[in-house]
Every structure is written in structure tokens, then in C-alpha cells.
Design a protein around this motif. Sequence first.
Motif, short mmCIF file in Angstrom:
data_model
loop_
_atom_site.label_atom_id
_atom_site.label_comp_id
_atom_site.label_asym_id
_atom_site.label_seq_id
_atom_site.Cartn_x
_atom_site.Cartn_y
_atom_site.Cartn_z
N SER A 217 0.83 -1.21 0.00
CA SER A 217 0.00 0.00 0.00
C SER A 217 0.86 1.25 0.00
N ALA A 218 1.89 1.27 0.86
CA ALA A 218 2.76 2.44 0.93
C ALA A 218 3.48 2.68 -0.38
N LEU A 219 3.96 1.59 -1.00
CA LEU A 219 4.65 1.72 -2.29
C LEU A 219 3.71 2.26 -3.36
N ALA A 220 2.50 1.71 -3.45
CA ALA A 220 1.55 2.16 -4.46
C ALA A 220 1.21 3.63 -4.29
N ARG A 221 1.01 4.05 -3.03
CA ARG A 221 0.68 5.46 -2.78
C ARG A 221 1.84 6.37 -3.15
N ASP A 222 3.06 5.98 -2.80
CA ASP A 222 4.21 6.82 -3.12
C ASP A 222 4.39 6.94 -4.64
N MET A 223 4.20 5.85 -5.35
CA MET A 223 4.32 5.89 -6.81
C MET A 223 3.26 6.80 -7.43
N ALA A 224 2.10 6.88 -6.77
CA ALA A 224 1.02 7.72 -7.28
C ALA A 224 1.20 9.18 -6.92
N GLY A 225 1.84 9.44 -5.78
CA GLY A 225 1.86 10.81 -5.27
C GLY A 225 3.19 11.53 -5.37
N ARG A 226 4.27 10.79 -5.63
CA ARG A 226 5.58 11.44 -5.68
C ARG A 226 6.14 11.38 -7.10
N PRO A 227 6.77 12.46 -7.58
CA PRO A 227 7.30 12.44 -8.94
C PRO A 227 8.49 11.50 -9.11
N VAL B 176 6.37 -8.24 -1.12
CA VAL B 176 5.62 -6.99 -0.96
C VAL B 176 4.47 -6.92 -1.97
N GLY B 177 4.74 -7.37 -3.19
CA GLY B 177 3.73 -7.29 -4.24
C GLY B 177 3.93 -6.08 -5.12
N LYS B 178 5.15 -5.91 -5.60
CA LYS B 178 5.50 -4.74 -6.41
C LYS B 178 4.69 -4.68 -7.70
N SER B 179 4.45 -5.83 -8.33
CA SER B 179 3.75 -5.83 -9.62
C SER B 179 2.33 -5.28 -9.48
N PHE B 180 1.62 -5.68 -8.44
CA PHE B 180 0.25 -5.17 -8.23
C PHE B 180 0.28 -3.68 -7.93
N ALA B 181 1.28 -3.22 -7.16
CA ALA B 181 1.40 -1.78 -6.87
C ALA B 181 1.63 -1.01 -8.16
N ALA B 182 2.48 -1.56 -9.04
CA ALA B 182 2.76 -0.90 -10.32
C ALA B 182 1.53 -0.90 -11.22
N LEU B 183 0.84 -2.04 -11.28
CA LEU B 183 -0.33 -2.15 -12.17
C LEU B 183 -1.51 -1.34 -11.68
N GLU C 239 8.07 -2.03 4.11
CA GLU C 239 7.94 -3.13 5.06
C GLU C 239 7.80 -4.48 4.34
N SER C 240 8.54 -5.46 4.84
CA SER C 240 8.47 -6.80 4.27
C SER C 240 7.37 -7.61 4.96
N PRO C 241 6.57 -8.34 4.19
CA PRO C 241 5.56 -9.22 4.81
C PRO C 241 6.19 -10.46 5.44
N PHE C 242 7.49 -10.63 5.21
CA PHE C 242 8.17 -11.82 5.72
C PHE C 242 8.97 -11.54 7.00
N ASP C 243 8.77 -10.35 7.60
CA ASP C 243 9.56 -10.01 8.78
C ASP C 243 9.40 -11.03 9.90
N GLU C 244 8.19 -11.55 10.09
CA GLU C 244 7.97 -12.54 11.14
C GLU C 244 8.72 -13.83 10.84
N ALA C 245 8.72 -14.24 9.55
CA ALA C 245 9.46 -15.45 9.17
C ALA C 245 10.95 -15.26 9.37
N TYR C 246 11.46 -14.07 9.04
CA TYR C 246 12.88 -13.80 9.30
C TYR C 246 13.15 -13.82 10.81
N GLY C 247 12.19 -13.28 11.60
CA GLY C 247 12.37 -13.24 13.04
C GLY C 247 12.43 -14.61 13.67
N GLU C 248 11.77 -15.59 13.08
CA GLU C 248 11.78 -16.95 13.61
C GLU C 248 12.96 -17.77 13.09
N SER C 249 13.64 -17.23 12.08
CA SER C 249 14.81 -17.91 11.51
C SER C 249 16.08 -17.43 12.22
#
Length: 732
Positions: free
Chosen positions: A33-43, A53-60, A487-497
Motif C-alpha cells: 500500500s505504501a509503495l503504491a501510494r508513493d508511486m502515485a503521489g511522488r514524482p 511486498v507485491g511490487k507488480s500489483f502496486a505498479a499495475l 515493510e516486508s511481509p516476511f519479517d515474522e518469518a525472518y524473526g523466527e529464523s
Amino acid sequence: MTEDTNEAEVSAFLHELVADAVGPGVTPRSGQSALARDMAGRPRVAGEAPTGVGKSFAALANAAVNARHGRRTLISTESLSLQSQIMNKDAPAAQATDARLRDDGSSFSIAVLKGWSNFVCLAKAIASAREAVGTPFAGKVGAEEIPELLGRLGRATGAVTVEDVDYDASEIVPALRWALDGASDTGDRADCSVPMSRGQFRHLSISSEECARTKCPLFDMCYPQAAKNAVAEADVIVTNHSVLAVQAAKAIPVILGNANVGQIDQVIVDEAHALPQTVRSQGQEEVSARRVRSLMRSAKRLVAPGSGTRVDRWFAEGKRLAEALQTTCSSWLDSRQNNDGAFVQDDLPLDSVREQLEGWAGTLIGLIDPLEKIAAAGHDMKGVQSARHIRSAVTHFTHAIEQVAEHRGGVARWVEQVRFRDGTEMPAMQSAPVSVSGMMATNLWEFEGGEENDPILPPERIDLISGTLQKSIGQEAGLDVGWSEYESPFDEAYGESLLFVPKFTAEQADQIADPGYKGRWRFSTQKHRDVAARMTVDLVGACSGGGIILSANSANGREYARRLRQAYPQRTILDQWSGAGVQELVSEWRDDQQAILIGTKSMMTGVDGPGRTCELVIIDRPARAQRNPVDEARVQLIYERTGDRWGADRYVYVADAAILLEQALGRLIRSTDDIGVAAILDCRLTKTSVVSYPTPTRNLYLHAARRFTQKTTSLGKALDLLGRMGGGRAAA
């Protein structure tokens, strides 16, 4: 439309897209969400958005909203796999959401921009088919002869020759028949189901420079032109970095500012960490005896030895120049052995042959001019294409001479022994741009095209995103932009590793280091290999799942493979030196959840194993590149600006190795359910080891491992976690 309105529209579309694609009630990830908003609002955006994160959906989401307001979007990727994911999976999902939300049920259009030579040229395919069936000189090409050619190809057996290359009919005829019989409707090599090598496809395709455009009698059936027309009409264009790199390095408006493509309003560069290096690669030039002989082979398409005195003199001169150039290259190579082959500013390596080479190349243009006119008058498309190919080859050859011959600011020049695809080796002079920020700014981001009364303006918004993105990307890419992390959605998985990095005390110094200057210890690569091999055997033995071992060089990797096979003869140990292809090895690794895959840099990116397939990632040490003329020139350029030689070295070599290290560590966590152990078997990453990296270097490498919140220098703790993981699964 205000930036706030645009952000709100993009955010709303992203919510709908995620719910449609993943499931009702599912919402976008916070980083997405943060990435998509920044791409929409910042030059300008330069953002590290980790895997998941899901970069492709943010871009599309941005592209879909752009299309609703008459704006067009360009998305560029480095890898064909990501391009395929966008075109075959993510974009269709976004189009379905777009169609559902629009009153008329329509959606944004999308097209892929590829180079001309990726498509079948029907005129070339007909000419090649004629050769294969024994009628190479049949006059003007036409669609009406295709049925007869298909019939004759169907009856072809035994040896056939196409463009002076000998084949068995079974090797080349299927490709020719595919090209003439519809070519999967697109003419795109990627859509071809017939096995075909790159060399074979050259008999079916041409470069943009060779194309006769509207003068071709088959122009109305032209596959690359149809693809180009689709791009011109598309709301969203997907391409790869090499297209942008050609425009940046050669100042050719391939896409941005191109009148045929039209206005592009937003550029989204995914896998942006690789774009500067791709530009450097596209700008690299070579002058060698091989290039001279290649030009002679190209010339034989129109002028053959024995066809006239001038022609024979030209070929004889080419042979002499090739030998002279080989001698010149060898001499310079011998004199530059202690300097990485790099030329210094005053060197004029082609001084003895430059004028002769340029004159010889110019003579070839004079030889083909009248033949090209004759071919055009007789509607001989093969002759026209051959002439255009030769002109392009001469242009590239003379430009290479210009780049190598004398010093130019921002260009590295060197001589090296080059190994070619056919296994041959010979010395060659090379050049490549060093700092590409200026050419990227001028030729990409700020480029204006079109006509005075109908200008094509530079894109309003530019986004550089990647799963691993160097903080210096703005400076490297010629953009004034700050670096952001999502933010990574995998932070919890990294935290358990767990991240394991060994430590060697002064009492253990002789296990990892040799005595050095003034009683200091010096890291020993030979001792490190033995230590890393022993630790690798222990870690693999404790791992009941699969894993991947990534070594800094081939010698280390081979030793790890040997030790593991010796220790665990019943276990599947796969390595990249077995002769199998990477895809074959990865496929076999994924099929066996206890297999161990061993490789070097080529496997540090793009190799994923789900779940138990990859519970252990071992990296013996950061894969810092060997010193080379281009990177040394980059270091020198930064040193001249900053006065800090060590800082310049870190900016180039260490920063590049840190990006690769982060990508390698990312092999461990590919979903929210993953858990495992990552091991970097380099004690220099621990401050209190008897040998340690300088603090700035160590910090760069540790930044690559920042997502691991659990860290240990105890091998026992790493072995214990691996054992508990296996025991827990067995109990389950």
C-alpha cells in the motif's frame, strides 16, 4: 487531478485488485500500500520493496488509474521471468478488476516492447526456405509462394544449407515451417513451441536496421511492425532493461521520446538495481581480429571473393588487417599484464592501424552501394536486407574503433584475453562507459522527442524499485531522489529464523589466518575453504530438509560438493559443474526435499525452493568481484571526486557484493510460512574475530542481513535449530 486524488484512486484500485486476485476480505500488505501510494503521489521514487511486498500489483494499480485518465505507463524489468509473470498472471488479473469497475466493461490495454530481431521476418523466412529447398534465387518474395514452400519443406530430407550453414533437414525444417505457417500468430520467438536455437532463429529474423519497412512487398504481413503498432496503441507497455539501456548508451530514442511509441507519462523500473550495469554492458565495444573477420563474413552476403579485382583486394586487405590487429592486441596485452589490462590516458592502442581499419571499412560501403540499388530495383529483399546489415555492421565497427582508439572522459579502455562462445580465445581491445548517470539523465529521463508542434515530453513520474536496491541508485541512475524502504511481509518469518556467522578468537587464529605484518593476522582463503567445508558438512548433516550452498568461487564450490558427497553418499548433492543446465538442476532440487544444491553467483538470484526444499542457505563469504578495468575506473572516478580511495572502493566493490549477498540470503524466506537457518561462514563479519573487515565494510555487509533479528556466532545453536525443525516436522 491532484496528487491526493491520484493516491486515493490508486489505493482504492489496489484494494479491489488484491481482493479479486487473492480472495474476498484480503487487503493489500502494508508495504504494498505504501509503495503504491508513493508511486502515485511522488514524482520520483527509489524504493527497496522486499520479495513478497507485491511490487507488480502496486505498479499495475498505478498503470490502471493512469489509463483511466489518458496517461500511459512503461514498466521495465530485468528478467524475462518477471516480464512473463506480469504479462501472463498479474496484468490479466488487473485487467479483470479494471473491467469489473468500469461501467462499459472495458479495461486498459497492454503490450510488450521487444527488439525487432525477436520476431519472424517473413521475407527472411521465405529466402531461407528457398535455400533449404534448393531455389535460393527465385526473385521477388510474395505470400503466394508460401503454400508451395511449405509443401516442399515437408518433403525435405537429408542435408540442407541455409545461409552457408549446413543442417540435417530435421534440425531446421520445423523452424522454417513454423515461421511460414502462421508463426503462432505473433511471429514472436517466445511463442514458438518448436525447439530452436538462437542461431537458427537468425535465419528467420532481421534487425531493425536491416528492415526495408514500407518498401518490403510483405510489409502488410510484418510481425515486428504489428507488435510495434500494438505498443503505440497500448495504455501500458512492458519491456526489459536492455531496451532502456540501448537508448541510454547509444542515444537512440528506442522508446522514451519516440514519435511512433508516443507520450509516456510514468516509468516504473522494477529490478532497478541492475539498470546501471545493463547500461554499461550495452555501451561496451570491442575491437579485435574477430570483429574484422566478422565484417568479412557479413560482406560475403553480397560480395564474394573472386567476383572482381576490387573485391579481392578488399578481402586480402581484411585478412592482413586481422593479422596486424591480432599482433597489436597481443603486444598491448603483454605490456599491460600488471595493470589489469587497462589503458592509461595517453595510450593510443590503435595508432598503427586505425586509419587503415577505417579506410577499409569505408571501402566496403563503396562496394555494396551499387549492389543494394540493383537488389532494390529487382525486388530482391534478401539483397536489400544484406546491404542494410552490412551498413549497420560497418557503423558499429567504426564506432568501436572511435571509442577504443583514444581516451575519453567517463570511458574505460582495456585489453584482455576473451573467450568466445565457440571456445576460441584471442586478445581484444574493449571500452565501456564508467559513470552512466549522465547518459541516463540526458538520454532517458530528460529526453524530449517528437516534432516542434507536437512534442513528446519526458515522463512526469519515474519509479526505481527492487527487492534489493542500493542506496546510491539515484546518483547512479541520474535521478535526484531519496532512498526509501518498504515493510516486508516476511519479517515474522525472518524473526523466527536464525543467522549464523562464526567467530574465531585469538587462540583459534591459526585455523583461519596466517601471520602477517607486525604480528597481525591475515585472513587465509585456503584455510577458510577448509573451515567452511567442515562447517558445511556439519550444517547439512543437521538439516533434514533441503538447502542451497552459494560459494564465492568455483574452486570452493567444487570442494564443498566433494566433501558432502563423501560425508553423505546416500544424499542427493547437485552442483553447477556437473554439466547439467541451471534450470534442470533447480527442477531436480525442487523435486527432492532433502537435496542440496551448490552453485556460485549465477544461483544467488532467481533460484527459489518452496518450504522444506530450502531450510538451509549457506554462503561461504560475500562474492566480491575481482578487480577489473571497468570497476577500477569507477573507483578512480569516485576517488577523484571525494579524495577517499578506500571509500571509493567500498562504493563500488563492497556495495555491489552487499547487494548480491542480500539477494543470496533471500533464497531462504520466500513465503510467510518459511523458516530456516542462514549461514555466512565469514568470521570477518564479527567485530571481535581475530580477523575482521573494516567497520564501514562490515556494516555494509551486515545491512544485507538486517532482516534476521536472531543472530548467533555459535555453530551449536545453528545445529540445534536445524535439528529441532526436523524433529518438529517428524512429530507432526
